[in-house]
Design an enzyme around this catalytic site. Structure first.
Site, PDB file in Angstrom:
ATOM      1  N   GLY A 165      -1.606   5.031   0.571  1.00  0.00           N
ATOM      2  CA  GLY A 165      -1.710   6.180  -0.314  1.00  0.00           C
ATOM      3  C   GLY A 165      -2.154   7.604   0.216  1.00  0.00           C
ATOM      4  N   GLY A 166      -3.251   7.353   1.114  1.00  0.00           N
ATOM      5  CA  GLY A 166      -3.790   8.534   1.383  1.00  0.00           C
ATOM      6  C   GLY A 166      -3.206   9.580   2.005  1.00  0.00           C
ATOM      7  N   CYS A 186      -3.000   3.297  14.012  1.00  0.00           N
ATOM      8  CA  CYS A 186      -4.451   3.287  13.833  1.00  0.00           C
ATOM      9  C   CYS A 186      -4.800   2.211  15.138  1.00  0.00           C
ATOM     10  CB  CYS A 186      -5.165   2.939  12.640  1.00  0.00           C
ATOM     11  SG  CYS A 186      -4.486   1.607  11.937  1.00  0.00           S
ATOM     12  N   GLU A 230       7.410   1.785   0.475  1.00  0.00           N
ATOM     13  CA  GLU A 230       6.496   0.900   0.958  1.00  0.00           C
ATOM     14  C   GLU A 230       7.190  -0.679   0.851  1.00  0.00           C
ATOM     15  OE1 GLU A 230       3.995  -1.787   2.338  1.00  0.00           O
ATOM     16  OE2 GLU A 230       3.674   0.269   2.534  1.00  0.00           O
ATOM     17  N   CYS A 241       6.232   4.347   5.468  1.00  0.00           N
ATOM     18  CA  CYS A 241       5.192   3.429   5.299  1.00  0.00           C
ATOM     19  C   CYS A 241       4.102   3.651   4.586  1.00  0.00           C
ATOM     20  CB  CYS A 241       4.936   2.556   6.678  1.00  0.00           C
ATOM     21  SG  CYS A 241       6.321   2.228   7.631  1.00  0.00           S
ATOM     22  N   ARG A 271       1.498  -4.063  -2.014  1.00  0.00           N
ATOM     23  CA  ARG A 271       0.919  -2.661  -1.529  1.00  0.00           C
ATOM     24  C   ARG A 271       1.707  -1.671  -2.188  1.00  0.00           C
ATOM     25  NH1 ARG A 271      -1.833  -2.176   3.379  1.00  0.00           N
ATOM     26  NH2 ARG A 271      -0.774  -0.411   4.031  1.00  0.00           N
TER      27      ARG A 271
END
Length: 346
Positions: free
Chosen positions: A139-140, A280, A168, A135, A173
């Site tokens: 992109g970080g 998160c 993705e 997922c 996105r």
């Protein structure tokens, strides 16, 4: 009746974290995200050194390729943040999506929540490994993984072993992801065919069956499942209007989808390989709860892997949970970020 709205959200987390800690955690969630700077390892060394001097950066003590400000402040105060705290550094706009033609045109660095950098590092992707970021947008973490996997490649090509697949599900996105990776990585890394080492895929891995494109690329040494989740800090910083839409039922729906993503990862990872499950979210149902349900079904093939002693510096201040760790911004500079390591038995 299920809990809803800001009052339901507050009550749920006050119960989970305790009446003494919750106000402190809530204040921390309302503060700006603490960004670190991922310096682009694919740029010439003099260009990176110049940036370090100009931005007054110093290497992070435990995260490769990541730099922080010497005074402890966030590396970015004005980056456009995504739900996991990602943003772009140095005020440079994203490229149009076209691969950059020369190293000097690449983004010099990328901002991301320090917890995101920690998570990618804990996947431990050694050079030469095959890695799936299931997922991947915005992109970080993909940029962190690419740095860990391919920074040792020489400009002339070097060792081209290893691969990074960035999947993705959402097309909008995916477009954001494409812009990020093509602005950070040299075009030869993204080349089609055998010459490229990074590929983007657009499939939904939570449908109950493994999409054919991923089946063809499997098996993988490492799989990162950075699952879509409630993103509580994002809700808090959006304000009361966003929190008004929170519902316990939505948390349950997220957890069901997260479990499907973990099941897909279980099929795609090699025996002996590692799955890193990340959210998160604050809710236990989306964190330990998902991992526990996964282990009930796949416990004969997978086990929770404790974090090694050498990672203790990365996780200093994190809460240890039943199945993983929870990095929270009231006790660390970063987060929220839940991380669990699942090792497939050989």
């Amino acid at each position: 009746m299920s809990l809803r709205g800001e009052s339901g959200w507050q009550a749920t987390h006050a119960k989970a974290f305790g009446k003494e800690r919750w106000p402190q955690l809530l204040r921390a969630l309302r503060q700006p995200v603490q960004h670190v700077a991922l310096l682009n390892p694919f740029l010439p060394t003099p260009q990176r050194e110049e940036l370090v001097q100009l931005q007054k950066l110093q290497p992070h003590e435990g995260i490769p390729f990541v730099f922080v400000r010497a005074d402890g402040s966030s590396c970015s105060n004005d980056a456009e943040a995504d739900q996991d705290g990602d943003g772009l550094l140095a005020g440079k706009e994203l490229a149009s999506g076209e691969a950059s033609a020369a190293p000097s045109e690449l983004l010099p660095c990328y901002f991301l929540d320090g917890a995101s950098a920690v998570a990618a590092t804990l996947l431990d992707p050694a050079p030469g490994a095959s890695v799936l970021d299931l997922c991947a947008a915005p992109g970080g973490k993909s940029l962190m993984l690419a740095s860990l996997l391919f920074a040792g490649r020489s400009a002339a090509g070097g060792d081209s072993s290893g691969k990074l697949i960035c999947n993705e599900m959402s097309r909008p996105r995916l477009a954001r992801l494409q812009k990020v990776v093509s602005s950070f990585m040299p075009p030869e890394m993204l080349a089609a065919g055998a010459s490229g080492c990074v590929s983007l895929v657009n499939v939904d891995a939570a449908t109950g069956s493994i999409p054919v494109p991923l089946q063809r690329l499997a098996p993988f040494d490492r799989v990162l499942v950075d699952a879509p989740c409630t993103s509580d800090r994002h809700l808090v910083q959006q304000g009361q209007s966003a929190l008004a839409h929170w519902a316990a039922g939505a948390v349950k729906a997220n957890a069901e989808r997260q479990l499907e993503l973990l099941r897909a990862a279980a099929v795609l990872v090699k025996p002996g390989g590692l799955v890193l499950y990340v959210t998160c979210a604050l809710a236990e149902a989306e964190n330990d709860g998902v991992v526990s349900k996964f282990l009930k079904k796949f416990g004969q093939d997978f086990e929770v892997e404790e974090f090694a002693e050498q990672t203790s510096q990365l996780l200093q201040g994190a809460d240890v949970t039943r199945c993983g760790v929870l990095i929270l911004p009231d006790r660390t500079p970063y987060g929220p970020m839940y991380i669990a390591r699942l090792r497939r038995r050989s």
